[in-house]
Design a protein around this motif. Structure first.
Motif, PDB file in Angstrom:
ATOM      1  N   ASN A  47       4.790   4.605 -12.712  1.00 56.63           N
ATOM      2  CA  ASN A  47       3.352   4.371 -12.848  1.00 56.63           C
ATOM      3  C   ASN A  47       3.125   3.664 -14.176  1.00 56.63           C
ATOM      4  O   ASN A  47       3.274   4.273 -15.251  1.00 56.63           O
ATOM      5  N   GLY A  48       2.780   2.378 -14.080  1.00 55.39           N
ATOM      6  CA  GLY A  48       2.622   1.553 -15.281  1.00 55.39           C
ATOM      7  C   GLY A  48       1.507   2.059 -16.181  1.00 55.39           C
ATOM      8  O   GLY A  48       1.622   2.044 -17.412  1.00 55.39           O
ATOM      9  N   THR A  49       0.423   2.524 -15.572  1.00 57.82           N
ATOM     10  CA  THR A  49      -0.725   2.984 -16.351  1.00 57.82           C
ATOM     11  C   THR A  49      -0.358   4.183 -17.222  1.00 57.82           C
ATOM     12  O   THR A  49      -0.622   4.195 -18.428  1.00 57.82           O
ATOM     13  N   SER A  50       0.268   5.182 -16.634  1.00 58.24           N
ATOM     14  CA  SER A  50       0.660   6.372 -17.409  1.00 58.24           C
ATOM     15  C   SER A  50       1.675   6.012 -18.473  1.00 58.24           C
ATOM     16  O   SER A  50       1.621   6.524 -19.591  1.00 58.24           O
ATOM     17  N   ASN A  90       0.805  -1.218   0.000  1.00 57.41           N
ATOM     18  CA  ASN A  90       0.000   0.000   0.000  1.00 57.41           C
ATOM     19  C   ASN A  90       0.846   1.279   0.000  1.00 57.41           C
ATOM     20  O   ASN A  90       1.227   1.797   1.040  1.00 57.41           O
ATOM     21  N   LYS A  91       1.092   1.783  -1.208  1.00 60.45           N
ATOM     22  CA  LYS A  91       1.956   2.977  -1.334  1.00 60.45           C
ATOM     23  C   LYS A  91       1.306   4.228  -0.765  1.00 60.45           C
ATOM     24  O   LYS A  91       1.967   5.076  -0.181  1.00 60.45           O
ATOM     25  N   ALA A  92      -0.024   4.355  -0.935  1.00 58.24           N
ATOM     26  CA  ALA A  92      -0.710   5.548  -0.421  1.00 58.24           C
ATOM     27  C   ALA A  92      -0.588   5.587   1.104  1.00 58.24           C
ATOM     28  O   ALA A  92      -0.280   6.626   1.701  1.00 58.24           O
ATOM     29  N   ALA A 105      -4.388  -0.274 -13.699  1.00 57.18           N
ATOM     30  CA  ALA A 105      -4.838   0.999 -13.125  1.00 57.18           C
ATOM     31  C   ALA A 105      -5.353   0.827 -11.698  1.00 57.18           C
ATOM     32  O   ALA A 105      -5.819  -0.241 -11.310  1.00 57.18           O
ATOM     33  N   GLU A 106      -5.257   1.912 -10.932  1.00 62.12           N
ATOM     34  CA  GLU A 106      -5.841   1.953  -9.602  1.00 62.12           C
ATOM     35  C   GLU A 106      -7.362   1.939  -9.719  1.00 62.12           C
ATOM     36  O   GLU A 106      -7.917   2.290 -10.770  1.00 62.12           O
ATOM     37  N   ALA A 107      -8.048   1.582  -8.600  1.00 70.55           N
ATOM     38  CA  ALA A 107      -9.510   1.619  -8.589  1.00 70.55           C
ATOM     39  C   ALA A 107      -9.976   3.025  -9.004  1.00 70.55           C
ATOM     40  O   ALA A 107     -10.951   3.186  -9.730  1.00 70.55           O
TER      41      ALA A 107
HETATM   42  N1  HSE Z   1      -1.721   1.668 -10.763  1.00 72.52           N
HETATM   43  C1  HSE Z   1      -0.374   1.295 -10.551  1.00 72.52           C
HETATM   44  C2  HSE Z   1       0.380   1.534 -11.860  1.00 72.52           C
HETATM   45  C3  HSE Z   1      -0.287  -0.145 -10.137  1.00 72.52           C
HETATM   46  O1  HSE Z   1      -0.258   1.766 -12.892  1.00 72.52           O
HETATM   47  O2  HSE Z   1       1.595   1.506 -11.853  1.00 72.52           O
HETATM   48  C4  HSE Z   1       1.015  -0.529  -9.523  1.00 72.52           C
HETATM   49  O3  HSE Z   1       1.283   0.172  -8.352  1.00 72.52           O
END
Ligand code: HSE
Length: 423
Positions: free
Chosen positions: A157-160, A102-104, A187-189
Motif C-alpha cells: 500500500n503506497g499510501t501507508s 480492481n483489487k477489491a 490514495a483510494e477515493a
Molecule cells: N491506494 C493504493 C495505494 C493505490 O496507496 O497503494 C494503488 O493500488
C-alpha cells in the motif's frame, strides 16, 4: 497483426492514463508485441475529464461497452465492488476478455468472476491490481511457476508506506502525510481503505490465491492498519534497531497458511526496511528460487496505466497462442490469527512507581511470554510514562489474554500498543 478492440470503463485518474499511454505508445506496443490496441468506446459516468477525447468514443451507458458487438476486450477501471461486478460478469457473458485494476473486486468476488470466465472460456488479466507498475502478477503466474511458494512479505500500500516514511524521515504528522499522499494521487477515493489496511488485504488475498492456487477469502485475512501508530513507536522501534512498515504477509505454516496485514517491526538491515515513499516491494520465497524481490512504484497514474496496457499486450499475444488460462480453484484455508507465533513489541502506558515492571512481567510470565528487551526512558515518579517491552516468539492468543489483563491493572493507563516483529 493481432488487433484488440477495446472498451474502457472509467476515465478517471488511471483511465485517462491508460487512454493517453495507448495513444502515445501504440506503435511501440505493436512493434514489441505484435498487438495493435484500438479503443472503440469509453464509458465514463462523471464526465469530469482532464484529457481531450473524441466525443464519438464517449458514452454514459455502460451497456454500450460491455455488450458492444465490436468490442472484444473490456478494461474495467471503475473500481469498487458494486455495481462493477455486474458489468464485469456481463462483459464475460457477452464474450469479452477482461483487464482490470480492481483489487477489491477480485479479492471479494474473484471466485465468481473466475468461474464465469472459465465457463465462457474468457481471459482475465489484472496486473495493475497489485503493486502498480510492478509485474508481480505475471511473475507469480509465469516466472515462478515451478516453485512451491513458501512465503510472501510485502509492502503493497503506497499510501501507508508514504505516510510511515514521512513520519520516520521528516517527522511529519499522520494527517499532513496522508494529505500529501492524496494530492499525489496514491490514495483510494476512500483513504480508510489505505490507512486501515483494507487495500493491502485485498492485494494479499489476490497474491495468496495465485501463490497457492486456491482462492483465499478476503474475510479470512487478519487486518490492522497504521492509524494507531504514534511518533514515539517509530522512535522506540528505531532505538531497538527496527523500522515500522505496514506489511502484508502470507506464509506456509505447518499444514496451513497465515495471511495478515499489520504494522510490523522489521530490522533496519532487512531489504524491505529501505522501501520508502510510495514504492512497493514484494519479497517472494519459492522452494526453487529462494528469495525473489519485486520492487517499484506501487501507485500513481503512469505506473498503474503501464501495468494495464502491458496486460492488453499479453492478452493479444495469448489470443494467438490459444493457451488455456489457469485460475485458482477451491478455497485456501487461512489460519486464525490467534494461532500464529510471533515476536511482539508492547508499549505500555504506566504510572512510574517502584515494582510496576515486576507486576507487568509477572502477568506476562503467567502467560508464558518471555521478555527479550525492556526500556523505560523517562523517570517521572507518580506520572504516566511509556514502558517498552519486546518479547521472544509467543502465541498471539497468549498475548491477547495477557494484554487484556494488563490493560485492566490500576498502574496501567490507556490501551497498550501491540505490534508484531518479523525478523
Ligand atoms: N491506494 C493504493 C495505494 C493505490 O496507496 O497503494 C494503488 O493500488
Amino acid at each position: 497483426m493481432q488487433i484488440l478492440k477495446i472498451g474502457l470503463l472509467g476515465l478517471g485518474n488511471i483511465g485517462s492514463g491508460v487512454y493517453s499511454l495507448i495513444k502515445r505508445k501504440n506503435k511501440l506496443i505493436a512493434q514489441q508485441s505484435g498487438v495493435r490496441l484500438e479503443i472503440v468506446r469509453i464509458a465514463d459516468r462523471s464526465r469530469s475529464l482532464g484529457i481531450s477525447v473524441p466525443k464519438h468514443l464517449l458514452t454514459q451507458d455502460v451497456n454500450q461497452v460491455v455488450r458492444h458487438p465490436h468490442i472484444d476486450t473490456v478494461v474495467e477501471l471503475f473500481g469498487g465492488v458494486q455495481p462493477t461486478l455486474k458489468f464485469v460478469l456481463t462483459a464475460l457473458r457477452s464474450g469479452k476478455d477482461v483487464v482490470t485494476a480492481n483489487k477489491a473486486l477480485l479479492a471479494e468476488e474473484g471466485d465468481q468472476i473466475f468461474r464465469m470466465a472459465e465457463r465462457f472460456d474468457r481471459k482475465i488479466f489484472f496486473e495493475a491490481s497489485v503493486g502498480g507498475g510492478i509485474p508481480v502478477i505475471q511473475g507469480l503466474r509465469e516466472g515462478l511457476v515451478t516453485n512451491h511458494i513458501q512465503s510472501i512479505h510485502s509492502i503493497i500500500n503506497g499510501t501507508s508506506n508514504y505516510i510511515l516514511s514521512e513520519m520516520t524521515e521528516r517527522g511529519l504528522d499522520f494527517k499532513t502525510a496522508l494529505k500529501a499522499a492524496q494530492q499525489k494521487g496514491y490514495a483510494e477515493a476512500n483513504p480508510t481503505l489505505d490507512i486501515e489496511g483494507g487495500d493491502a488485504a485485498h492485494k494479499i488475498t489476490i497474491l495468496a490465491s495465485l501463490a497457492f492456487g486456491k482462492m483465499a477469502k478476503f474475510k479470512d485475512v487478519y487486518v490492522e492498519g497504521i492509524s494507531a501508530i504514534r511518533h514515539e513507536d517509530i522512535a522506540f522501534a528505531n532505538e531497538f534497531g527496527y523500522r515500522i512498515k505496514l506489511l502484508a504477509i502470507v506464509k506456509k505454516s505447518g499444514d496451513g497458511v497465515e495471511a495478515r496485514v499489520q504494522p510490523t517491526l522489521i530490522p533496519k538491515h532487512h531489504i524491505l526496511a529501505d522501501v520508502n515513499g510510495s514504492y512497493n516491494a514484494i519479497l517472494i520465497r519459492g522452494d526453487e528460487t529462494g528469495d525473489v524481490l519485486f520492487y517499484g512504484k506501487g501507485a500513481g497514474q503512469k505506473p498503474t496505466a503501464s501495468a494495464v496496457v502491458s496486460d492488453l499486450a499479453t492478452l493479444g499475444k495469448a489470443r494467438s497462442a490459444s493457451s488455456p488460462m489457469r485460475f485458482p480453484r477451491g478455497h485456501l484455508t487461512v489460519k486464525n490469527i490467534s494461532t500464529i507465533l510471533s515476536r511482539y513489541y508492547f508499549r505500555f502506558q504506566v504510572i512510574d512507581r517502584p515494582g510496576m515492571l515486576a507486576k507487568i512481567s509477572d502477568v506476562l510470565g503467567k502467560h508464558h511470554i518471555s521478555i527479550s528487551d525492556v526500556i523505560q526512558k523517562e523517570r517521572r515518579t507518580g506520572r504516566v510514562v511509556p514502558l517498552i517491552l519486546l518479547t521472544h516468539g509467543v502465541h498471539e492468543s497468549a498475548v491477547r489474554r495477557a494484554v487484556h489483563a494488563i490493560d485492566r491493572m490500576p498502574v496501567v493507563r490507556g490501551k497498550t500498543q501491540v505490534l508484531r516483529i518479523e525478523e
